[in-house]
Scaffold this motif. Structure first.
Motif, PDB file in Angstrom:
ATOM      1  N   ASN A  96      32.444 -49.166  51.136  1.00 51.48           N
ATOM      2  CA  ASN A  96      31.696 -49.904  52.152  1.00 51.48           C
ATOM      3  C   ASN A  96      31.157 -51.213  51.551  1.00 51.48           C
ATOM      4  N   GLU A  97      31.825 -52.318  51.904  1.00 50.25           N
ATOM      5  CA  GLU A  97      31.443 -53.625  51.354  1.00 50.25           C
ATOM      6  C   GLU A  97      30.016 -54.015  51.720  1.00 50.25           C
ATOM      7  N   GLU A  98      29.602 -53.697  52.934  1.00 52.57           N
ATOM      8  CA  GLU A  98      28.270 -54.112  53.368  1.00 52.57           C
ATOM      9  C   GLU A  98      27.185 -53.367  52.602  1.00 52.57           C
ATOM     10  N   LEU A  99      27.448 -52.117  52.247  1.00 53.08           N
ATOM     11  CA  LEU A  99      26.485 -51.374  51.438  1.00 53.08           C
ATOM     12  C   LEU A  99      26.410 -51.935  50.030  1.00 53.08           C
ATOM     13  N   VAL A 100      27.559 -52.214  49.400  1.00 54.32           N
ATOM     14  CA  VAL A 100      27.505 -52.766  48.039  1.00 54.32           C
ATOM     15  C   VAL A 100      26.850 -54.139  48.046  1.00 54.32           C
ATOM     16  N   GLU A 101      27.101 -54.917  49.104  1.00 56.84           N
ATOM     17  CA  GLU A 101      26.495 -56.243  49.165  1.00 56.84           C
ATOM     18  C   GLU A 101      24.980 -56.145  49.318  1.00 56.84           C
ATOM     19  N   ALA A 102      24.506 -55.249  50.155  1.00 56.04           N
ATOM     20  CA  ALA A 102      23.059 -55.089  50.327  1.00 56.04           C
ATOM     21  C   ALA A 102      22.399 -54.650  49.022  1.00 56.04           C
ATOM     22  N   ILE A 103      22.998 -53.682  48.335  1.00 58.42           N
ATOM     23  CA  ILE A 103      22.435 -53.217  47.056  1.00 58.42           C
ATOM     24  C   ILE A 103      22.430 -54.352  46.042  1.00 58.42           C
ATOM     25  N   ALA A 104      23.557 -55.060  45.937  1.00 58.73           N
ATOM     26  CA  ALA A 104      23.668 -56.132  44.947  1.00 58.73           C
ATOM     27  C   ALA A 104      22.661 -57.250  45.207  1.00 58.73           C
ATOM     28  N   LEU A 105      22.513 -57.647  46.464  1.00 53.96           N
ATOM     29  CA  LEU A 105      21.589 -58.741  46.777  1.00 53.96           C
ATOM     30  C   LEU A 105      20.135 -58.338  46.576  1.00 53.96           C
TER      31      LEU A 105
END
Length: 334
Positions: A96-105
């Protein structure tokens, strides 16, 4: 079906069986009505990007304190590089790209000014201790939105909490970010060290270069490809043994030659003293804190914690300006 529901169905049809699905999130601390357009992890990403703590990252040190050059990394550019690495890996593994992006940001929202020097200072002087991953979680749960927090999903908060080496994320997306954080700072810290004239590529031991490449870009590309090929089809996100060993050797090399380099770190003692001095000042003058922090006190938060919240949230520039305002005499003018 709403747009959100269609997107949730797309995840069920396309994402890996090991991926985190938006519709199956464990939810938020406080109930909220679902958005008709955005799945839950996309909403979390948007909330993080629009929060004040995210904007402050642009003026916080990564490795080199308040650098004068335009091209040295800051905590914000580091965060964006982690996010891009994580999205590349997640897309390849159908996570899930949106989950990894939220965690990373969100993973470094709680970092102090002056990088790990500021973190060491607050951890030493505050009896409650200070760890930036815990403070990042506190930032999204408590400090943002005037004490209401961002009310993020359980999966995003878990990934932020466990992004460090010793962390154990409960999702594969969290594991992607944990590795992406490491490969990002190995890549860009070496790049910045070469730019600063502290190291040359030829200084990297040959046994490391033979495994993972002879330039920052080569190494980043090698790391990402290795994670993808080694993790494909597995319920885990890992590196191959030779590449993981080389990564650890590269981290040790950077630790000796950059992170503890007397030239690169010559100002860190001053930064630590500045942070300790600000902490002591506001402990003695608690009423001078901004209203949003005084509200935390009135709600029963510990004095030491709230002072840490305030000082730790400062940018490098604001911390220096605050110190100068309090302790440096002003020139007389009519």
């Amino acid at each position: 079906m709403t747009i959100r529901e269609n997107l949730e169905q797309w995840e069920r049809n396309y994402l890996s069986i090991y991926a985190s699905h938006s519709a199956e999130s464990k939810g938020r601390q406080r109930f909220e009505k679902q958005c008709d357009i955005r799945p839950v992890f996309q909403r979390d990403r948007d909330r993080i990007i629009h929060c004040k703590a995210f904007r402050r990252l642009k003026d916080k040190t990564q490795v080199f304190l308040t650098p004068e050059g335009d091209h040295y990394r800051t905590r914000l550019t580091h965060t964006l590089e982690v996010s891009q690495n994580a999205r590349t890996i997640a897309k390849a593994l159908r996570l899930n790209e949106e989950l990894v992006e939220a965690i990373a940001l969100g993973h470094d929202l709680g970092h102090t000014p002056f990088g790990h020097a500021g973190e060491r200072a607050l951890n030493k002087i505050c009896p409650l201790g200070f760890e930036h991953n815990l403070q990042s979680v506190r930032t999204v749960e408590r400090l943002e939105k005037d004490g209401r927090g961002l009310n993020l999903t359980c999966e995003v908060r878990d990934g932020i909490l466990n992004h460090q080496t010793i962390g154990k994320p409960h999702t594969l997306e969290g594991k992607v970010v944990r590795l992406s954080d490491k490969i990002a700072y190995i890549h860009h810290d070496m790049d910045d060290a070469v730019r600063a004239g502290i190291l040359k590529e030829s200084d990297v031991p040959a046994e490391i270069r033979e495994v993972i490449g002879s330039s920052p870009g080569d190494r980043l590309d090698h790391f990402i490809h290795d994670i993808v090929t080694t993790s494909m089809g597995k319920n885990d996100v890992i590196m191959s043994e030779p590449v993981e060993k080389a990564m650890m050797q590269m981290r040790n090399f950077m630790s000796v030659n950059v992170y503890h380099n007397p030239l690169a770190k010559s100002e860190e003692g001053k930064a630590e003293k500045l942070m300790e001095t600000l902490y002591e000042h506001f402990m003695k003058h608690i009423d001078s804190l901004p209203e949003e922090f005084l509200n935390l006190l009135s709600e029963g938060e510990a004095r030491e914690q709230v002072v840490c919240d305030y000082v730790g949230a400062m940018t490098d520039r604001f911390a220096i300006a605050t110190y100068n305002e309090i302790y440096i005499p002003k020139s007389w003018s009519l």
